[in-house]
Design a protein around this motif. Structure first.
Motif, mmCIF file in Angstrom:
data_model
loop_
_atom_site.group_PDB
_atom_site.id
_atom_site.type_symbol
_atom_site.label_atom_id
_atom_site.label_comp_id
_atom_site.label_asym_id
_atom_site.label_seq_id
_atom_site.Cartn_x
_atom_site.Cartn_y
_atom_site.Cartn_z
ATOM 1 N N ILE B 234 0.756 -1.193 0.109
ATOM 2 C CA ILE B 234 -0.031 -0.078 0.045
ATOM 3 C C ILE B 234 0.913 1.191 0.147
ATOM 4 N N VAL B 235 0.614 2.100 -1.013
ATOM 5 C CA VAL B 235 1.451 3.470 -0.864
ATOM 6 C C VAL B 235 0.678 4.656 -0.397
ATOM 7 N N MET B 236 0.885 5.087 0.757
ATOM 8 C CA MET B 236 0.246 6.265 1.096
ATOM 9 C C MET B 236 0.814 7.304 0.996
ATOM 10 N N TYR B 237 0.150 8.438 0.922
ATOM 11 C CA TYR B 237 0.439 9.980 0.633
ATOM 12 C C TYR B 237 -0.415 10.893 1.217
ATOM 13 N N ALA B 238 0.043 11.600 2.214
ATOM 14 C CA ALA B 238 -0.783 12.784 2.651
ATOM 15 C C ALA B 238 -2.116 11.930 3.167
ATOM 16 N N LYS B 240 -3.572 9.520 2.568
ATOM 17 C CA LYS B 240 -4.461 8.631 1.821
ATOM 18 C C LYS B 240 -3.716 7.485 0.998
ATOM 19 N N VAL B 241 -4.416 6.461 0.640
ATOM 20 C CA VAL B 241 -3.823 5.439 -0.092
ATOM 21 C C VAL B 241 -3.753 5.902 -1.370
ATOM 22 N N VAL B 242 -2.568 6.049 -2.290
ATOM 23 C CA VAL B 242 -2.472 6.421 -3.422
ATOM 24 C C VAL B 242 -2.310 5.289 -4.483
ATOM 25 N N GLU B 243 -1.790 4.180 -3.886
ATOM 26 C CA GLU B 243 -1.671 2.815 -4.938
ATOM 27 C C GLU B 243 -1.619 1.731 -3.922
ATOM 28 N N SER B 244 -2.312 0.625 -4.523
ATOM 29 C CA SER B 244 -2.260 -0.677 -3.962
ATOM 30 C C SER B 244 -2.131 -1.806 -4.995
ATOM 31 N N ALA B 245 -0.870 -2.759 -4.736
ATOM 32 C CA ALA B 245 -0.764 -3.826 -5.603
ATOM 33 C C ALA B 245 0.290 -4.799 -5.243
ATOM 34 N N GLY B 246 0.072 -6.078 -5.825
ATOM 35 C CA GLY B 246 1.053 -6.897 -5.572
ATOM 36 C C GLY B 246 2.527 -6.415 -5.535
ATOM 37 N N VAL B 247 3.490 -7.031 -4.968
ATOM 38 C CA VAL B 247 4.919 -6.590 -4.705
ATOM 39 C C VAL B 247 5.502 -6.367 -6.086
ATOM 40 N N VAL B 248 5.276 -7.561 -6.912
ATOM 41 C CA VAL B 248 5.778 -7.685 -8.219
ATOM 42 C C VAL B 248 5.482 -6.640 -9.084
ATOM 43 N N ASP B 249 4.100 -6.762 -8.955
ATOM 44 C CA ASP B 249 3.322 -5.697 -9.755
ATOM 45 C C ASP B 249 3.911 -4.082 -9.809
ATOM 46 N N LEU B 250 3.880 -3.820 -8.312
ATOM 47 C CA LEU B 250 4.253 -2.623 -8.101
ATOM 48 C C LEU B 250 5.658 -2.123 -8.333
ATOM 49 N N PHE B 251 6.489 -3.086 -8.292
ATOM 50 C CA PHE B 251 7.992 -2.825 -8.593
ATOM 51 C C PHE B 251 8.269 -2.729 -10.199
ATOM 52 N N GLU B 252 7.286 -3.542 -10.842
ATOM 53 C CA GLU B 252 7.329 -3.490 -12.320
ATOM 54 C C GLU B 252 6.572 -2.462 -13.146
ATOM 55 N N ARG B 253 5.612 -2.240 -12.549
ATOM 56 C CA ARG B 253 4.477 -1.177 -13.006
ATOM 57 C C ARG B 253 4.086 -0.348 -12.215
ATOM 58 N N PRO B 254 4.986 0.511 -11.521
ATOM 59 C CA PRO B 254 4.331 1.571 -10.632
ATOM 60 C C PRO B 254 3.310 2.323 -11.204
ATOM 61 N N GLY B 255 2.117 2.642 -10.876
ATOM 62 C CA GLY B 255 1.038 3.326 -11.528
ATOM 63 C C GLY B 255 1.157 4.918 -11.177
ATOM 64 N N TYR B 258 3.323 9.652 -7.741
ATOM 65 C CA TYR B 258 4.205 9.509 -6.696
ATOM 66 C C TYR B 258 4.944 8.237 -6.205
ATOM 67 N N THR B 259 4.404 7.057 -6.572
ATOM 68 C CA THR B 259 5.207 5.872 -6.395
ATOM 69 C C THR B 259 6.283 5.876 -7.343
ATOM 70 N N ARG B 260 6.242 6.416 -8.484
ATOM 71 C CA ARG B 260 7.257 6.269 -9.566
ATOM 72 C C ARG B 260 8.336 7.153 -8.785
ATOM 73 N N ALA B 261 8.040 8.307 -8.466
ATOM 74 C CA ALA B 261 8.720 9.197 -7.749
ATOM 75 C C ALA B 261 9.721 8.640 -6.809
ATOM 76 N N PRO B 318 -5.772 -5.898 -12.937
ATOM 77 C CA PRO B 318 -6.357 -6.513 -12.025
ATOM 78 C C PRO B 318 -5.574 -6.520 -10.583
ATOM 79 N N ARG B 319 -6.392 -6.406 -9.521
ATOM 80 C CA ARG B 319 -5.786 -6.213 -8.045
ATOM 81 C C ARG B 319 -4.616 -5.219 -8.076
ATOM 82 N N HIS B 320 -4.749 -3.994 -8.907
ATOM 83 C CA HIS B 320 -3.828 -3.006 -8.791
ATOM 84 C C HIS B 320 -4.543 -1.653 -8.998
ATOM 85 N N LEU B 321 -4.547 -1.151 -7.707
ATOM 86 C CA LEU B 321 -5.315 0.336 -7.514
ATOM 87 C C LEU B 321 -4.463 1.341 -7.722
ATOM 88 N N VAL B 322 -4.935 2.377 -8.447
ATOM 89 C CA VAL B 322 -4.118 3.689 -8.427
ATOM 90 C C VAL B 322 -5.112 4.785 -8.420
#
Ligand SMILES: Nc1ncnc2c1ncn2[C@@H]1O[C@H](COP(=O)(O)OP(=O)(O)OP(=O)(O)O)[C@@H](O)[C@H]1O
Ligand SMILES: [Mg+2]
Lengths: 323, 334
Positions: B234-238, B240-255, B258-261, B318-322
């Motif tokens: 779960i990625v949080m910013y200020a 709020k949750v800004v992104e939620s994904a499986g770990v591989v998904d997140l590292f390969e395709r950060p949405g 903020y996550t990319r930054a 799928p199962r990747h919220l942004v």
């Protein structure tokens, strides 16, 4: 622990030497001696006066000689006779010290017995009505001069008759009382002076207890304790109190020492036969052996008070090792 | 991994959680509409910069938000069928340390200095389980040994100041796990420790999670830690949750931008030697968050609409919220 106690015990010796020596210096430096007041009596001839002064070594102004006479007596266990009462100083001090101890313990029980629960309550219910009330009370307690408070209490006792106006026990019926009645009578006499003396420190201890408790309750380990699902009572008394009370234990030692040596005004107002009055009276008439012995006693008690605090501290806090 | 996470009902469900602090300077909306699930047996990492509300989220789950100034303004925390926010304090005390435990960020100060380690562990058992003191002590020593503390009988009788930082954190873990909770919340459990000890503690947590079949909510701002132990992120910013994904998904395709930054500010193996890119600008003040998307003040792809519309979490895959409607529009261009 043992070596610590032994060391502290030995440290008392140079302290007593220093304190008594300074007392001797002051006694000589101030004008007159015990016999100066007697010299006005018509039956006192100059020859007799000289004889008495020589007998008690008051005929020299040399501090070292005078001090040596006193010290050599002390080293053989002889603290001398009171000039005024013509009895051994210990027979005078013995009772008085017990009375002072009684008053001090009574005052401690009252001040700490109120300060600690009130401080905890104020901290836990911070900014509530209870807290403000206790804060107001402590402000009043800190602002009233103790002499005024003593007199107020004496007035209260005299007007209502609920408490005796002074003394250690009943003068008339004392000899006819059973031990239990005697005990109750002394407590009854003790109540007002102990209250007056107790309130002097109470406000300060309460404030400190409150501050320490608030500080402690914000610590991480309190959060840990709560995270275990412990009840507020367990968190307060098992986890917080022992840590919060730590700095107050040192204060406790000081307060005990202070009460033992500084209760003079209260003793005076309530005609309490304690060390304070004995010492001050002896100082005024320059009853030197009595002054010196009192000073020794008060010093020993001061050190004992602080020692007590050190031992308590080590018992509460494992980080403190008495070595 | 996330396969087992995807199956079955969540262990803990957080819905639209809001925890505010009412300070003299105003209202800090530290946690402001957070929703996520934790599934049985998984490690869910919560990442984000300092002050984004990770710890406050954890404290809210534990019911340990200091009131005042804090207040849970709304939302649900469902453990099974029970909403923890609706439980009376006495029932919540039965949950704490028993169903859900927590290990804190500061091992140095999180143990009581005047009680022995053994006492602090066994009091948790005695609070929740029907055992004798002798039995509790035996279990404590067993647990100390399980978390890798040598000569546990002796250590049980020692005080916290006699233990090193790493040992203290192990003792904290023993304390948290001794009642076999279903969920362990670990709030930056390794931040205060040496690097070598950090990975030992993480390995230990991972082993214990498998052995005890519990879920772990791992709070961290270290993406390296996430890669090492997390199943989902779960990625949080200020607040709020800004992104939620499986770990591989997140590292390969950060949405989310903020996550990319965050990834750009990470020293990675491929880009070793390149200058690190720090996310420009400051973390917004929780007393006064920007309108609309809270990241827009620092976002490389911000548009005028970002100031007016509150971005919702949408399923980018799928199962990747942004929570960014423009994330697919080449936000990685820079
Ligand atoms: N007791 C409090 N009183 C007022 N504000 C608070 C309190 N506790 C937290 N906050 C606010 O909540 C915000 C989020 O804090 P939190 O501790 O959750 O951050 P975090 O994400 O855990 O950061 P870190 O990585 O530094 O631990 C902070 O900006 C802080 O202003
Ligand atoms: Mg935090």
């Amino acid at each position: 622990m043992k070596t610590f106690l032994l060391r502290r015990f030995l440290a008392i010796v140079p302290l007593i030497l220093a304190v008594t020596f300074i007392t001797q210096v002051l006694l000589i430096a101030s004008p007159g001696d015990y016999f100066s007041t007697l010299s006005e009596s018509p039956s006192m001839t100059p020859e007799r006066l000289e004889f008495l002064r020589a007998k008690y070594h008051l005929d020299t102004e040399n501090v070292f000689i005078r001090y040596w006479y006193w010290l050599s007596g002390v080293l053989t266990g002889d603290f001398g006779y009171s000039f005024k009462y013509q009895t051994s100083v210990w027979s005078l001090i013995g009772d008085r010290i017990l009375n002072t101890l009684l008053l001090a313990v009574g005052a401690l029980l009252i001040s700490w017995g109120l300060a600690i629960p009130l401080g905890i309550l104020s901290a836990v219910k911070k900014d509530s009505i209870v807290d403000r009330l206790a804060g107001g009370l402590s402000f009043v307690g800190l602002s009233i001069p103790s002499v005024f408070f003593s007199l107020l209490m004496v007035l209260f006792a005299a007007k209502t008759g609920l408490f005796p106006v002074g003394g250690l026990h009943d003068q008339v019926y004392w000899d006819f009382m059973t031990p239990w009645q005697k005990f109750v009578d002394v407590i009854w006499h003790l109540f007002l002076p102990a209250t007056v003396l107790g309130t002097i420190g109470m406000a300060q201890y309460m404030r400190q207890m409150r501050a320490e408790m608030i500080e402690t309750l914000s610590q991480d380990y309190i959060r840990t304790a709560k995270a275990k699902g412990l009840s507020l009572r367990t968190v307060l008394f098992r986890h917080a109190l022992g840590n919060a009370i730590n700095p107050l234990i040192t204060l406790f030692g000081f307060s005990f020492a202070y009460l033992l040596s500084g209760a003079f005004i209260t003793e005076f107002v309530f005609a309490w036969p304690g060390m304070g009055r004995l010492t001050v009276d002896a100082l005024i008439i320059k009853d030197e052996p009595l002054v010196m012995a009192s000073i020794v006693m008060v010093t020993v008690m001061l050190v004992a008070g602080n020692l007590l605090a050190d031992i308590l501290l080590a018992a509460v806090d494992p980080r403190i090792r008495l070595e | 991994m996330s396969a087992e996470a995807a199956a079955g009902r969540p262990l803990l469900s957080i819905r639209d959680l809001r925890t505010y602090f009412h300070t003299s300077d105003g209202i800090a909306r530290s946690v402001d509409g957070v929703s996520f699930d934790i599934f049985p047996g998984e490690t869910l990492a919560v990442v984000g910069e300092s002050g984004c509300g990770k710890s406050v989220t954890a404290f809210t789950i534990m019911g340990l938000v200091p009131v005042p100034p804090g207040r849970v303004e709304g939302g649900e925390i469902l453990l099974g069928d029970r909403d923890l926010l609706k439980l009376p304090e006495s029932a919540m005390r039965d949950v704490r340390g028993n169903d859900i435990s927590m290990v804190f960020q500061e091992p140095m100060t999180s143990l009581n200095p005047i009680l022995t380690i053994g006492r602090q562990i066994s009091e948790a058992i005695l609070r929740h389980k029907d055992v004798t003191k002798v039995e509790a002590r035996r279990l404590s020593i067993e647990m100390l040994s399980r978390v890798g503390i040598p000569s546990p009988e002796r250590r049980a009788d020692e005080y916290p100041h006699q233990l090193s930082g790493g040992m203290k954190q192990r003792a904290m873990i023993a304390m948290a796990l001794v009642c076999r909770p279903r969920l362990l919340i670990a709030d930056e459990p390794t931040t205060a420790l040496d690097v070598t000890i950090q990975s030992q503690i993480l390995d230990l947590l991972n082993d214990l999670r498998e052995e005890f079949e519990m879920s772990v909510l791992l709070i961290t701002h270290d993406l390296g830690v996430v890669a090492e132990v997390a199943d989902r992120v779960i990625v949080m910013y200020a607040g709020k949750v800004v992104e939620s994904a499986g770990v591989v998904d997140l590292f390969e395709r950060p949405g989310h931008p903020y996550t990319r930054a965050l990834f750009r500010s990470l020293p990675s193996l491929e880009h070793r030697g390149e200058a690190l890119q720090v996310i420009p600008g400051n973390v917004p003040n929780p007393l006064d968050f920007p309108s609309g998307c809270r990241f827009r003040t620092r976002c490389p792809i911000a548009r005028p609409e970002c100031a007016t519309t509150d971005p919702q979490l949408i399923e980018a895959a799928p199962r990747h919220l942004v929570a960014c409607p423009f994330s697919s529009d080449g936000g990685d261009a820079q």
